[in-house]
Design a protein around this motif. Structure first.
Motif, PDB file in Angstrom:
ATOM      1  N   TYR A 103       0.875  -1.182   0.000  1.00 35.52           N
ATOM      2  CA  TYR A 103       0.000   0.000   0.000  1.00 35.52           C
ATOM      3  C   TYR A 103       0.903   1.219   0.000  1.00 35.52           C
ATOM      4  O   TYR A 103       2.094   1.125   0.267  1.00 35.52           O
ATOM      5  CB  TYR A 103      -0.913   0.018   1.227  1.00 35.52           C
ATOM      6  CG  TYR A 103      -0.196   0.154   2.551  1.00 35.52           C
ATOM      7  CD1 TYR A 103       0.304  -0.960   3.219  1.00 35.52           C
ATOM      8  CD2 TYR A 103       0.018   1.411   3.134  1.00 35.52           C
ATOM      9  CE1 TYR A 103       0.984  -0.842   4.418  1.00 35.52           C
ATOM     10  CE2 TYR A 103       0.699   1.541   4.332  1.00 35.52           C
ATOM     11  CZ  TYR A 103       1.169   0.403   4.966  1.00 35.52           C
ATOM     12  OH  TYR A 103       1.848   0.527   6.157  1.00 35.52           O
ATOM     13  N   ASN A 104       0.321   2.376  -0.299  1.00 36.53           N
ATOM     14  CA  ASN A 104       1.099   3.615  -0.276  1.00 36.53           C
ATOM     15  C   ASN A 104       1.020   4.229   1.117  1.00 36.53           C
ATOM     16  O   ASN A 104      -0.050   4.665   1.542  1.00 36.53           O
ATOM     17  CB  ASN A 104       0.553   4.605  -1.313  1.00 36.53           C
ATOM     18  CG  ASN A 104       0.809   4.148  -2.727  1.00 36.53           C
ATOM     19  OD1 ASN A 104       1.853   3.581  -3.016  1.00 36.53           O
ATOM     20  ND2 ASN A 104      -0.144   4.385  -3.620  1.00 36.53           N
ATOM     21  N   PRO A 105       2.134   4.275   1.822  1.00 38.24           N
ATOM     22  CA  PRO A 105       2.079   4.801   3.184  1.00 38.24           C
ATOM     23  C   PRO A 105       1.901   6.308   3.230  1.00 38.24           C
ATOM     24  O   PRO A 105       2.185   7.017   2.275  1.00 38.24           O
ATOM     25  CB  PRO A 105       3.449   4.405   3.757  1.00 38.24           C
ATOM     26  CG  PRO A 105       4.331   4.309   2.569  1.00 38.24           C
ATOM     27  CD  PRO A 105       3.469   3.830   1.442  1.00 38.24           C
ATOM     28  N   SER A 106       1.431   6.789   4.359  1.00 38.88           N
ATOM     29  CA  SER A 106       1.209   8.219   4.545  1.00 38.88           C
ATOM     30  C   SER A 106       2.520   8.922   4.856  1.00 38.88           C
ATOM     31  O   SER A 106       3.556   8.289   5.086  1.00 38.88           O
ATOM     32  CB  SER A 106       0.224   8.434   5.691  1.00 38.88           C
ATOM     33  OG  SER A 106       0.836   8.037   6.914  1.00 38.88           O
ATOM     34  N   SER A 107       2.484  10.233   4.882  1.00 39.43           N
ATOM     35  CA  SER A 107       3.675  11.008   5.220  1.00 39.43           C
ATOM     36  C   SER A 107       4.160  10.680   6.627  1.00 39.43           C
ATOM     37  O   SER A 107       5.363  10.738   6.896  1.00 39.43           O
ATOM     38  CB  SER A 107       3.367  12.500   5.098  1.00 39.43           C
ATOM     39  OG  SER A 107       2.283  12.856   5.942  1.00 39.43           O
ATOM     40  N   ASN A 108       3.245  10.344   7.523  1.00 45.02           N
ATOM     41  CA  ASN A 108       3.653   9.985   8.882  1.00 45.02           C
ATOM     42  C   ASN A 108       4.552   8.762   8.901  1.00 45.02           C
ATOM     43  O   ASN A 108       5.448   8.641   9.739  1.00 45.02           O
ATOM     44  CB  ASN A 108       2.429   9.731   9.760  1.00 45.02           C
ATOM     45  CG  ASN A 108       1.687  11.002  10.100  1.00 45.02           C
ATOM     46  OD1 ASN A 108       2.251  12.095  10.026  1.00 45.02           O
ATOM     47  ND2 ASN A 108       0.434  10.892  10.461  1.00 45.02           N
ATOM     48  N   TYR A 109       4.311   7.848   7.977  1.00 46.34           N
ATOM     49  CA  TYR A 109       5.147   6.650   7.889  1.00 46.34           C
ATOM     50  C   TYR A 109       6.572   7.046   7.519  1.00 46.34           C
ATOM     51  O   TYR A 109       7.536   6.562   8.106  1.00 46.34           O
ATOM     52  CB  TYR A 109       4.581   5.693   6.845  1.00 46.34           C
ATOM     53  CG  TYR A 109       5.373   4.413   6.710  1.00 46.34           C
ATOM     54  CD1 TYR A 109       6.534   4.368   5.923  1.00 46.34           C
ATOM     55  CD2 TYR A 109       4.980   3.258   7.365  1.00 46.34           C
ATOM     56  CE1 TYR A 109       7.270   3.198   5.811  1.00 46.34           C
ATOM     57  CE2 TYR A 109       5.709   2.087   7.253  1.00 46.34           C
ATOM     58  CZ  TYR A 109       6.847   2.066   6.471  1.00 46.34           C
ATOM     59  OH  TYR A 109       7.588   0.921   6.364  1.00 46.34           O
ATOM     60  N   TYR A 110       6.683   7.939   6.541  1.00 43.09           N
ATOM     61  CA  TYR A 110       8.010   8.332   6.071  1.00 43.09           C
ATOM     62  C   TYR A 110       8.808   9.058   7.149  1.00 43.09           C
ATOM     63  O   TYR A 110      10.038   8.966   7.169  1.00 43.09           O
ATOM     64  CB  TYR A 110       7.885   9.248   4.851  1.00 43.09           C
ATOM     65  CG  TYR A 110       7.554   8.525   3.581  1.00 43.09           C
ATOM     66  CD1 TYR A 110       6.231   8.237   3.243  1.00 43.09           C
ATOM     67  CD2 TYR A 110       8.555   8.134   2.710  1.00 43.09           C
ATOM     68  CE1 TYR A 110       5.927   7.567   2.065  1.00 43.09           C
ATOM     69  CE2 TYR A 110       8.267   7.473   1.516  1.00 43.09           C
ATOM     70  CZ  TYR A 110       6.949   7.200   1.206  1.00 43.09           C
ATOM     71  OH  TYR A 110       6.659   6.547   0.040  1.00 43.09           O
ATOM     72  N   SER A 111       8.153   9.775   8.002  1.00 43.47           N
ATOM     73  CA  SER A 111       8.861  10.584   8.992  1.00 43.47           C
ATOM     74  C   SER A 111       9.198   9.821  10.273  1.00 43.47           C
ATOM     75  O   SER A 111       9.828  10.385  11.170  1.00 43.47           O
ATOM     76  CB  SER A 111       8.045  11.828   9.343  1.00 43.47           C
ATOM     77  OG  SER A 111       6.817  11.466   9.949  1.00 43.47           O
ATOM     78  N   ASN A 112       8.805   8.573  10.353  1.00 44.55           N
ATOM     79  CA  ASN A 112       9.044   7.768  11.545  1.00 44.55           C
ATOM     80  C   ASN A 112      10.313   6.945  11.371  1.00 44.55           C
ATOM     81  O   ASN A 112      10.370   6.024  10.565  1.00 44.55           O
ATOM     82  CB  ASN A 112       7.853   6.850  11.801  1.00 44.55           C
ATOM     83  CG  ASN A 112       7.966   6.109  13.115  1.00 44.55           C
ATOM     84  OD1 ASN A 112       9.029   6.038  13.728  1.00 44.55           O
ATOM     85  ND2 ASN A 112       6.864   5.548  13.572  1.00 44.55           N
ATOM     86  N   ALA A 113      11.339   7.261  12.146  1.00 46.43           N
ATOM     87  CA  ALA A 113      12.637   6.590  12.013  1.00 46.43           C
ATOM     88  C   ALA A 113      12.529   5.084  12.248  1.00 46.43           C
ATOM     89  O   ALA A 113      13.309   4.305  11.688  1.00 46.43           O
ATOM     90  CB  ALA A 113      13.639   7.200  12.981  1.00 46.43           C
ATOM     91  N   ALA A 114      11.574   4.666  13.048  1.00 46.81           N
ATOM     92  CA  ALA A 114      11.426   3.244  13.374  1.00 46.81           C
ATOM     93  C   ALA A 114      11.058   2.400  12.158  1.00 46.81           C
ATOM     94  O   ALA A 114      11.204   1.180  12.179  1.00 46.81           O
ATOM     95  CB  ALA A 114      10.372   3.072  14.460  1.00 46.81           C
ATOM     96  N   ASN A 115      10.570   3.030  11.101  1.00 49.56           N
ATOM     97  CA  ASN A 115      10.159   2.293   9.909  1.00 49.56           C
ATOM     98  C   ASN A 115      11.323   1.984   8.962  1.00 49.56           C
ATOM     99  O   ASN A 115      11.131   1.281   7.975  1.00 49.56           O
ATOM    100  CB  ASN A 115       9.075   3.057   9.152  1.00 49.56           C
ATOM    101  CG  ASN A 115       7.761   3.072   9.911  1.00 49.56           C
ATOM    102  OD1 ASN A 115       7.399   2.093  10.560  1.00 49.56           O
ATOM    103  ND2 ASN A 115       7.042   4.178   9.854  1.00 49.56           N
ATOM    104  N   TYR A 116      12.497   2.513   9.236  1.00 45.96           N
ATOM    105  CA  TYR A 116      13.646   2.303   8.369  1.00 45.96           C
ATOM    106  C   TYR A 116      14.529   1.183   8.936  1.00 45.96           C
ATOM    107  O   TYR A 116      14.846   1.196  10.132  1.00 45.96           O
ATOM    108  CB  TYR A 116      14.441   3.587   8.223  1.00 45.96           C
ATOM    109  CG  TYR A 116      13.651   4.657   7.497  1.00 45.96           C
ATOM    110  CD1 TYR A 116      12.736   5.448   8.179  1.00 45.96           C
ATOM    111  CD2 TYR A 116      13.811   4.846   6.129  1.00 45.96           C
ATOM    112  CE1 TYR A 116      11.996   6.413   7.508  1.00 45.96           C
ATOM    113  CE2 TYR A 116      13.088   5.814   5.457  1.00 45.96           C
ATOM    114  CZ  TYR A 116      12.176   6.587   6.146  1.00 45.96           C
ATOM    115  OH  TYR A 116      11.435   7.538   5.480  1.00 45.96           O
TER     116      TYR A 116
END
Length: 129
Positions: A103-116
């Protein structure tokens, strides 16, 4: 996966720098971003993008001054920083997220360091006033 970040240095306020982050050949990160950490402060989001579409996201503090981009041939992420301010002084880290989400994640996903799940070493940017 080891990301190699470089390009930091000492620059006067109002000046520019371009950071680079190279990923190994034949690796793919669906999303890549830049974070920074100033002395005594927590790591914070700077900018990120979707590798396939190039859609980008920025922290409000850098919007209009910084530009994130990528080179698919070189597998390299860039951060062009213009109109630098003393408050931009920090260690800058590049990060990659190789997960296929479906799915296409939201901007909040991109800004969360834990997702990398992949990180480079920091490159120090010092802005003198």
């Amino acid at each position: 996966v080891q990301l190699q970040a470089c390009g930091g240095g000492l620059v006067q306020a109002g000046g520019s720098l371009r950071l680079s982050c190279a990923a190994p050949e034949r690796t793919f990160n669906a999303r890549m971003g830049w974070f920074r950490q100033a002395p005594g402060k927590e790591r914070e989001f700077v900018a990120a993008l979707s590798w396939r579409s190039g859609t980008s996201y920025y922290a409000d503090s850098v919007k209009g001054r910084f530009t994130i981009s990528r080179d698919g041939v070189k597998n390299t992420l860039y951060l062009l920083m213009n109109s630098l301010k003393s408050e931009d002084t920090a260690d800058y880290y590049c990060a990659g997220d190789s997960k296929i989400l479906g799915y296409n994640p939201s901007s909040n996903y991109y800004s969360n360091a834990a997702n990398y799940n992949y990180w480079g070493q920091g490159t120090l940017v010092t802005v003198s006033s």
